[in-house]
Design a protein around this motif. Structure first.
Motif, short mmCIF file in Angstrom:
data_model
loop_
_atom_site.label_atom_id
_atom_site.label_comp_id
_atom_site.label_asym_id
_atom_site.label_seq_id
_atom_site.Cartn_x
_atom_site.Cartn_y
_atom_site.Cartn_z
N GLY A 25 29.41 35.75 -55.84
CA GLY A 25 30.74 35.77 -55.33
C GLY A 25 31.24 36.91 -55.00
O GLY A 25 31.95 37.21 -53.71
N LEU B 31 35.93 28.85 -52.00
CA LEU B 31 36.71 30.03 -52.26
C LEU B 31 35.81 31.31 -51.91
O LEU B 31 36.59 32.10 -51.55
N ILE B 32 34.54 31.18 -52.04
CA ILE B 32 33.73 32.11 -51.56
C ILE B 32 33.73 32.44 -50.22
O ILE B 32 34.06 33.48 -49.72
N LEU C 243 29.42 38.73 -52.31
CA LEU C 243 29.60 37.97 -50.83
C LEU C 243 30.96 38.34 -50.38
O LEU C 243 31.26 38.25 -49.02
N ALA C 244 32.06 38.48 -51.01
CA ALA C 244 33.10 39.02 -50.64
C ALA C 244 33.39 40.32 -49.72
O ALA C 244 34.07 40.44 -48.96
N TYR C 245 32.16 40.89 -50.17
CA TYR C 245 32.00 42.02 -49.32
C TYR C 245 30.99 42.02 -48.07
O TYR C 245 31.24 42.64 -47.02
N PHE D 68 36.40 34.87 -58.32
CA PHE D 68 36.82 33.68 -58.93
C PHE D 68 36.14 32.47 -58.34
O PHE D 68 35.80 31.46 -58.99
N GLY D 69 35.77 32.61 -57.17
CA GLY D 69 35.10 31.50 -56.48
C GLY D 69 33.62 31.48 -57.02
O GLY D 69 33.21 30.27 -57.36
N GLY D 70 33.03 32.52 -57.37
CA GLY D 70 31.58 32.63 -57.84
C GLY D 70 31.83 32.08 -59.18
O GLY D 70 30.86 31.38 -59.75
N ARG E 116 39.08 37.16 -54.95
CA ARG E 116 38.95 35.57 -54.65
C ARG E 116 37.40 35.25 -54.58
O ARG E 116 37.02 34.38 -55.30
N GLY E 117 36.66 36.17 -54.18
CA GLY E 117 35.29 35.94 -54.26
C GLY E 117 34.54 35.70 -55.69
O GLY E 117 33.80 35.05 -56.18
N CYS F 13 26.31 33.56 -60.47
CA CYS F 13 27.15 33.08 -59.39
C CYS F 13 28.69 33.99 -59.23
O CYS F 13 28.94 34.20 -58.33
N ALA G 278 34.28 23.62 -54.74
CA ALA G 278 35.56 24.41 -54.59
C ALA G 278 35.44 25.99 -54.86
O ALA G 278 36.07 26.57 -54.20
N GLY G 279 34.49 26.23 -55.72
CA GLY G 279 34.08 27.58 -55.66
C GLY G 279 33.20 28.32 -54.60
O GLY G 279 33.69 29.19 -54.01
N ALA G 280 32.42 27.39 -53.93
CA ALA G 280 31.72 27.68 -52.84
C ALA G 280 32.80 27.79 -51.76
O ALA G 280 32.85 28.88 -50.88
N SER H 2 36.84 34.05 -48.96
CA SER H 2 37.01 35.45 -49.16
C SER H 2 36.31 36.30 -48.26
O SER H 2 36.22 37.55 -48.58
N ARG H 3 35.95 35.95 -47.38
CA ARG H 3 35.13 36.78 -46.17
C ARG H 3 36.36 37.78 -45.71
O ARG H 3 37.43 37.39 -45.72
N PRO H 4 35.72 38.80 -45.45
CA PRO H 4 36.85 39.97 -44.91
C PRO H 4 37.23 39.53 -43.55
O PRO H 4 36.72 38.88 -42.84
N HIS H 5 38.59 39.96 -43.21
CA HIS H 5 39.14 39.72 -41.91
C HIS H 5 39.86 41.20 -41.52
O HIS H 5 40.15 42.01 -42.48
N ARG I 208 39.47 42.82 -47.45
CA ARG I 208 38.50 41.94 -48.21
C ARG I 208 39.34 41.52 -49.42
O ARG I 208 40.19 41.82 -49.79
N HIS I 209 38.55 40.43 -50.06
CA HIS I 209 39.19 39.72 -51.06
C HIS I 209 38.24 39.41 -52.24
O HIS I 209 37.69 38.46 -52.54
N LEU J 205 29.81 39.18 -46.76
CA LEU J 205 29.80 38.02 -45.72
C LEU J 205 30.44 38.65 -44.27
O LEU J 205 31.15 39.43 -44.58
N PRO J 206 29.90 38.06 -42.84
CA PRO J 206 30.54 38.30 -41.83
C PRO J 206 31.92 38.24 -41.74
O PRO J 206 32.34 37.16 -42.24
N ALA J 207 32.64 39.22 -41.22
CA ALA J 207 34.20 38.88 -41.17
C ALA J 207 34.71 37.77 -40.19
O ALA J 207 33.81 37.49 -39.42
#
Lengths: 193, 60
Positions: free
Chosen positions: B47, A175-176, B50-52, B10-12, B7-8, B43, A171-173, A179-182, B3-4, B54-56
């Protein structure tokens, strides 16, 4: 009627207290001592550990073995100290646990003994290697602290807590990943007919 | 670009807690007594980063 959660915690509490209260396990500071023994499901001796002192067991390389279907007995002493109006706290991997408390110890006891069945009241079987530590502080500056390693034996991948942990990690993975930008900007509103 | 980071983060945190619990139950503690705290901290940081990084997401 106690809930299953309370019952689960009670067995965990007693088990951890066996290792951490009134004196912590194996690496002991402050003059306290502890001898601890475990049995397997048939009641046969499984492991022994004692502290302080080298070779007593309960280390990472030689953890104190506990059988989920077995039992644990202990004899602890606070040495020359009397812990009046004491408070104690336990930790697992240095993380404070809800397992804490205190007692006035009006009888000035310095020795504690007990035996408990490990998994008899718990809803889930737990296995694994755990670093447990604890502290106890009483009036007049009395203090003991200590730590040790225990291993709950068994087949890990057949236990519910293991798969719950896997689920949390997945679930954490996820969520990460979400969280990718869009791209932001305009919002188009409309109806599809 | 939206960006989130929270969320990153909390996911981490969830990933770290889950991974630490898995390691404990598999009796794997490569960093000794600080294994759990280190895994959770790393982690959580991962997280957030990676929220910043990771590719859009691509939109059709």
């Amino acid at each position: 009627m106690r809930s299953s959660l309370v019952r689960a915690f009670s067995i965990g509490t007693i088990l951890i207290l066996a290792l951490a209260h009134p004196v912590a396990a194996f690496e002991l500071n402050g003059g306290c001592t502890l001898e601890i023994a475990s049995t397997d499901a048939t009641g046969a001796p499984l492991d022994l550990a004692s502290g302080p002192g080298a070779g007593g067991g309960g280390t990472q390389s030689d953890p104190f073995l506990v059988d989920w279907d077995g039992g644990v007995s202990w004899v602890g002493s606070s040495g020359e100290q009397v812990f009046n109006n004491h408070g104690w706290q336990t930790f697992v991997f240095l993380v404070p646990t809800p397992v804490r408390g205190g007692d006035p110890n009006e009888d000035d006891e310095t020795v504690g003994t007990g035996t408990v069945g490990v998994g008899e009241n718990a809803p889930f079987r737990i296995t694994g290697l755990y670093y447990v530590s604890g502290t106890i502080d009483g009036e007049g500056g009395t203090h003991c602290d200590g730590s040790g390693w225990l291993q709950l034996t068994g087949n890990t991948v057949t236990t519910i807590p293991f798969w719950l942990a896997v689920l949390i990690a997945v679930a954490g993975a996820a969520l990460i990943w979400s969280s990718r930008p869009h791209a932001g900007g305009t919002t188009v509103q409309g109806r599809v007919s | 670009m939206i960006r989130h980071p929270f969320r990153g983060l909390f996911g981490g945190l969830l990933l770290g807690i889950g991974l630490a619990l898995v390691l404990m139950q598999l009796s794997v503690a490569p960093l000794g007594q600080v294994t759990v705290l280190t895994v959770v901290a790393l982690c959580t940081a991962l997280g957030t980063i990676l929220a910043y990084a990771l590719p859009a997401r691509s939109h059709p």
